[in-house]
Design an enzyme around this catalytic site. Sequence first.
Site, short mmCIF file in Angstrom:
data_model
loop_
_atom_site.label_atom_id
_atom_site.label_comp_id
_atom_site.label_asym_id
_atom_site.label_seq_id
_atom_site.Cartn_x
_atom_site.Cartn_y
_atom_site.Cartn_z
N CYS A 124 0.81 -1.23 0.00
CA CYS A 124 0.00 0.00 0.00
C CYS A 124 0.84 1.27 0.00
O CYS A 124 0.32 2.35 -0.30
CB CYS A 124 -0.95 0.00 1.20
N HIS A 248 -3.03 6.98 2.06
CA HIS A 248 -3.50 5.69 1.54
C HIS A 248 -4.88 5.43 2.11
O HIS A 248 -5.12 5.60 3.31
CB HIS A 248 -2.53 4.59 1.93
N ASN A 278 -10.35 -0.07 -0.22
CA ASN A 278 -8.89 -0.02 -0.11
C ASN A 278 -8.30 -0.66 -1.37
O ASN A 278 -8.43 -1.86 -1.59
CB ASN A 278 -8.47 -0.79 1.14
#
Length: 329
Positions: A124, A248, A278
């Site tokens: 990520c 993020h 996500n």
Amino acid sequence: MALIALRQSVGMPGARLAGVGSYLPTGSVGSAEIAARFGRTADWVRERTGIVSRRFACVGETVDDMAVAAGERALAHSGVDAADLDLVIVATCSLEVPIPGLAAGIAARLGAARAAAFDLNAACAGFCYALAVAADTVRSGSARTILVVGTEKMSALVDRADLGTSIIFGDGAGAAVVTASAEPGIGPIVWGSDGAAADLIHMPTGGRMAMAGQAVFRWATTEIHPIALQACERAGIRPGELAAIVPHQANLRIVEALAQKIGAPDAVVSRDVVECGNTSAASIPMALDRLLGEGLAAPEGLALLIGFGAGLTYAAQVVRLPARVPAPV
């Protein structure tokens, strides 16, 4: 008002974001559909993650298909021809096969057949890592025009029977064009890792992703905001000078906690996770494209990018947003 100059090492040429782009799969999956598999409700998911929906790639749609679409949009926004790209960097943890990597094939499909190309996996945090590599490559003189792509098909990695990951992850791609510039537009990166905690997010050989959600939440909400503040300091700015904060998109609770601790009340905070879930390395460039395309952040404003995830890896840098507004996502 005069533009704030980002700090960089003396004598080094500048690097900047010339354009951004993103791609969202058409398959939108609401939280109610996933929650029902576990005897939960959409409200239960929203209260814990902030996620209302996420996008899943269509049947036959690949990680590189999404990357190409996002890359085309970023090139169009920047006004750069693919043939002028010197390098393509693809940040992803969604490789379907180990060899060949994605980047060379994506470069060829875009029309950058002679560009150098490689993949980077920092999960990520991957886009922030790749952006730093791109900026340093430009500043060193090894390239002048670089495409950085974050692309993920997380739906292929998640165990449908695992509540903790099924409700969070989605698919998509985002991209940015980095070019040489007279003035610095990408600040110094602050990055690192905590490999002793790598087991908190992992995927065993032949298995599916596993994540210790509560432990990751505690780590992200206690360890990451000092990194973000260091990035502002190294860029030579105060948090109050930020136009946007783009973490993020792990989940909304983490995004909100980070934004509050950074202390930039006038900065717009990306909440792309609500509708996209996500998307790992794709989340930051996807969010940048939406902020600019929807007019939520002004061109040439300063944005703080914050990446963190499996590894455990983390990174933050301040960037100046592109000078032009892209078409809405």
